[in-house]
Design an enzyme around this catalytic site. Structure first.
Site, short mmCIF file in Angstrom:
data_model
loop_
_atom_site.label_atom_id
_atom_site.label_comp_id
_atom_site.label_asym_id
_atom_site.label_seq_id
_atom_site.Cartn_x
_atom_site.Cartn_y
_atom_site.Cartn_z
N GLN A 198 -22.86 -44.27 -3.16
CA GLN A 198 -22.02 -44.52 -4.33
C GLN A 198 -21.81 -46.02 -4.49
O GLN A 198 -21.53 -46.73 -3.52
CB GLN A 198 -20.66 -43.83 -4.14
CG GLN A 198 -19.50 -44.46 -4.88
CD GLN A 198 -19.54 -44.27 -6.38
OE1 GLN A 198 -20.10 -43.30 -6.87
NE2 GLN A 198 -18.95 -45.18 -7.12
N THR A 199 -21.95 -46.50 -5.72
CA THR A 199 -21.64 -47.90 -5.97
C THR A 199 -21.23 -48.09 -7.42
O THR A 199 -21.70 -47.38 -8.30
CB THR A 199 -22.84 -48.81 -5.66
OG1 THR A 199 -22.55 -50.15 -6.04
CG2 THR A 199 -24.09 -48.36 -6.39
N ARG A 200 -20.34 -49.05 -7.64
CA ARG A 200 -20.02 -49.50 -8.99
C ARG A 200 -20.31 -51.00 -9.11
O ARG A 200 -19.99 -51.61 -10.12
CB ARG A 200 -18.55 -49.22 -9.33
CG ARG A 200 -17.54 -50.09 -8.60
CD ARG A 200 -16.12 -49.82 -9.07
NE ARG A 200 -15.20 -50.88 -8.71
CZ ARG A 200 -14.54 -50.97 -7.56
NH1 ARG A 200 -14.71 -50.04 -6.65
NH2 ARG A 200 -13.71 -51.97 -7.33
N HIS A 204 -25.68 -55.66 -2.85
CA HIS A 204 -25.87 -56.92 -2.15
C HIS A 204 -26.45 -56.65 -0.76
O HIS A 204 -26.74 -55.51 -0.40
CB HIS A 204 -24.57 -57.73 -2.11
CG HIS A 204 -23.36 -56.97 -1.65
ND1 HIS A 204 -23.23 -56.51 -0.37
CD2 HIS A 204 -22.23 -56.60 -2.30
CE1 HIS A 204 -22.08 -55.89 -0.23
NE2 HIS A 204 -21.44 -55.93 -1.38
N HIS A 207 -24.93 -53.91 1.44
CA HIS A 207 -25.30 -52.57 1.00
C HIS A 207 -26.72 -52.24 1.45
O HIS A 207 -27.00 -51.15 1.96
CB HIS A 207 -25.24 -52.47 -0.52
CG HIS A 207 -23.87 -52.55 -1.10
ND1 HIS A 207 -23.62 -53.04 -2.35
CD2 HIS A 207 -22.66 -52.20 -0.59
CE1 HIS A 207 -22.32 -53.00 -2.60
NE2 HIS A 207 -21.72 -52.49 -1.55
N ARG A 293 -17.02 -49.88 3.99
CA ARG A 293 -15.73 -50.56 3.99
C ARG A 293 -15.02 -50.35 2.66
O ARG A 293 -15.60 -50.52 1.60
CB ARG A 293 -15.97 -52.05 4.26
CG ARG A 293 -14.80 -52.95 3.99
CD ARG A 293 -15.24 -54.40 4.05
NE ARG A 293 -14.20 -55.28 3.54
CZ ARG A 293 -14.04 -55.58 2.25
NH1 ARG A 293 -14.85 -55.06 1.35
NH2 ARG A 293 -13.07 -56.39 1.88
#
Length: 392
Positions: A198-200, A204, A207, A293
Site C-alpha cells: 500500500q502506498t499513497r 522511494h 520502499h 513504519r
C-alpha cells in the site's frame, strides 16, 4: 467466488459482486427520475465502487447500526468477523428525513450523474466523538480523517448497494484490475504467494528495499497505490503513477511485479487502517502484506510501529493474510546501501532517514531528493511535476 479456487479465500469466504446486471441496470434506469436522490462525495463514490467490485468483501453495502457499533468498539462486524474501519454513508437530517426505509435511493456522484442504487434498510444517528477516539485515536479536528468525520452528516443510511455500471478509470484504465481479475492474473502467472504493498506516496529507496526483501520470500509483488481521495498536500496520483512506471521499468524484475490502482479513499487511521488495507489486499488475492513504519499515519498521532502491533490483537486465522513487518529503512553511509537497524552496523549519524513527508517538503523548497533517497529518474520526474529546474 474468485476464479482461482487455489487462491487465498476472500474475507468472509466469498468475493462480493454488486455490479448491476444488464437487466437490473435497465430496471434502475427506468426508475431513475422517480427515485429520491442522495449526492455522494468523492469518498462515498469510492466506497460504492470498492463494495461493488468485492474489494470490501464481505460488505454488500453501507453498514447498519449493529455492524457499525461493533466495528467502532471491537473492530469486528456483528457476526464476529474482523473489520476495523466503518464504511458508512452519512447525510444531514434534511436529506435523511423524507427517505423511507425499505425503498430504493438513487446515488449520484458530485456531478449529479446516476452511478448506483441503495436499498435503504435503516437510518440511524451516531456519536462522532466516540468514532473519532476509537477509530482515529484522537478527537483533534486537525487530523484529516477526524476532520472529514466532523464535517459529514449526522445520520447514517444503511443497506445493500448496486453499482450501475463498472466504468474504466478516467486516468488509469490500463491499471484498473479488480479483485476477480487480479486473482485470475496471479493464477495465470503461477504465483502461489503474493505480497501486497500500500502506498499513497511515490516509491522511494526505503520502499524499494523492503519490497525487494519481501520478493526474496514470495512469488510476486502486487504494487497497489491508492488513487482515491487523499489530503490536498499529497502528491497527485498521476505523478505518483508515472514514478511507479519509471521505477519498475529500470529497477524491478517485471515478471514478478504487478502494478494496479487501488480506487479507495485514504482515511489516515493509522493502525486500524493497516488492518483494513491488509484485508482489502486479501480480497485482491494477496497472501502477504507489507506493514512498514507509521503505516497510514499522519502527523504524530500514532507511534512509529503501532500499525504493526495491532496485528497481534488478532489470531492469524482471523485475518487470513500474513503481515510482513519491516523496520524503518535508511541509507547507510558506512555500507553504502539501504538497510535497517537489524542489518546495519552504522551509528545514528551514519544513517540518512527520509520520509514521504520530507521529500514533499524538499520539492516545495525547490530541492531535488538526494540519490540516497530517490532513484534519479524518479527524482527528475518529481522535479518536472513540481516545475523544479533540474541541474545540468
Amino acid at each position: 467466488m474468485s476464479h482461482n479456487p487455489d487462491a487465498i479465500a476472500p474475507h468472509g469466504g466469498q468475493l462480493v459482486n454488486r455490479i448491476a446486471t444488464p437487466e437490473q441496470r435497465a430496471e434502475f434506469l427506468s426508475k431513475a427520475d422517480f427515485l429520491p436522490r442522495v449526492q455522494l462525495d468523492d469518498r462515498a463514490v469510492s466506497d460504492v465502487e470498492m463494495i461493488a467490485i468485492g474489494a470490501f468483501s464481505p460488505l454488500m453495502g453501507f453498514m447498519n447500526q449493529e455492524d457499525y457499533d461493533r466495528t467502532v468498539t471491537e473492530m469486528r462486524l456483528a457476526n464476529g468477523l474482523v473489520w476495523s474501519i466503518p464504511i458508512t454513508l452519512s447525510v444531514n437530517e434534511e436529506v435523511a428525513s423524507p427517505l423511507q426505509e425499505g425503498g430504493l435511493i438513487r446515488l449520484d456522484n458530485s456531478r449529479g450523474e446516476f452511478i448506483g442504487v441503495l436499498q435503504l434498510t435503516q437510518k440511524y444517528h451516531y456519536d462522532k466523538t466516540r468514532e473519532a477516539i476509537k477509530v482515529y485515536r484522537t478527537d483533534d479536528a486537525n487530523h484529516p480523517g477526524v476532520q472529514v468525520l466532523y464535517n459529514q452528516g449526522n445520520v447514517h443510511l444503511a443497506g445493500d448497494i448496486w453499482l450501475l455500471q463498472r466504468q474504466p478509470h478516467p486516468q488509469f484504465p490500463t491499471y484498473q484490475i479488480d479483485p476477480d481479475a487480479s486473482r485470475q492474473l496471479f493464477k495465470d502467472k503461477g504465483w502461489k504467494t503474493i505480497v501486497g504493498f500500500q502506498t499513497r506516496n511515490p516509491i522511494h529507496r526505503a520502499h524499494e528495499y523492503i519490497q525487494k526483501c519481501a520478493l526474496e520470500i514470495v512469488d510476486g509483488l502486487f504494487l497497489h497505490p491508492l488513487v482515491g481521495a487523499t489530503k490536498e498536500d499529497d502528491i497527485a496520483a498521476d505523478v505518483r503513477m508515472r514514478c511507479y512506471e519509471i521505477l519498475l521499468e529500470h529497477y524491478y524484475p517485471l515478471d514478478r511485479v504487478t502494478l494496479a490502482i487501488n480506487p479507495a479513499a485514504m482515511r489516515y487511521a493509522g493502525p486500524r487502517e493497516a488492518i483494513f488495507h491488509a484485508l482489502v489486499r486479501k480480497n485482491y488475492g494477496c497472501t502477504h502484506f507489507i506493514v512498514g513504519r507509521d503505516h497510514a499515519g499522519v502527523g504524530d498521532y500514532y507511534g512509529t510501529y503501532d500499525a504493526q502491533y495491532i496485528f497481534e490483537e488478532f489470531a492469524p486465522s482471523e485475518l487470513g493474510i500474513v503481515p510482513m513487518k519491516f523496520e524503518h529503512a535508511f541509507y547507510c553511509t558506512r555500507t553504502k546501501q539501504m538497510a535497517t537497524s537489524k542489518t546495519s552496523p552504522s551509528k545514528p549519524e551514519e544513517r540518512i532517514h527520509l520520509s514521504g513527508t520530507k521529500v514533499r517538503e524538499m520539492l516545495r523548497r525547490g530541492e531535488l531528493p538526494p540519490p540516497e533517497f530517490s532513484r534519479p529518474e524518479v527524482a527528475a520526474e518529481l522535479a518536472r511535476a513540481m516545475q523544479i529546474q533540474v541541474p545540468a
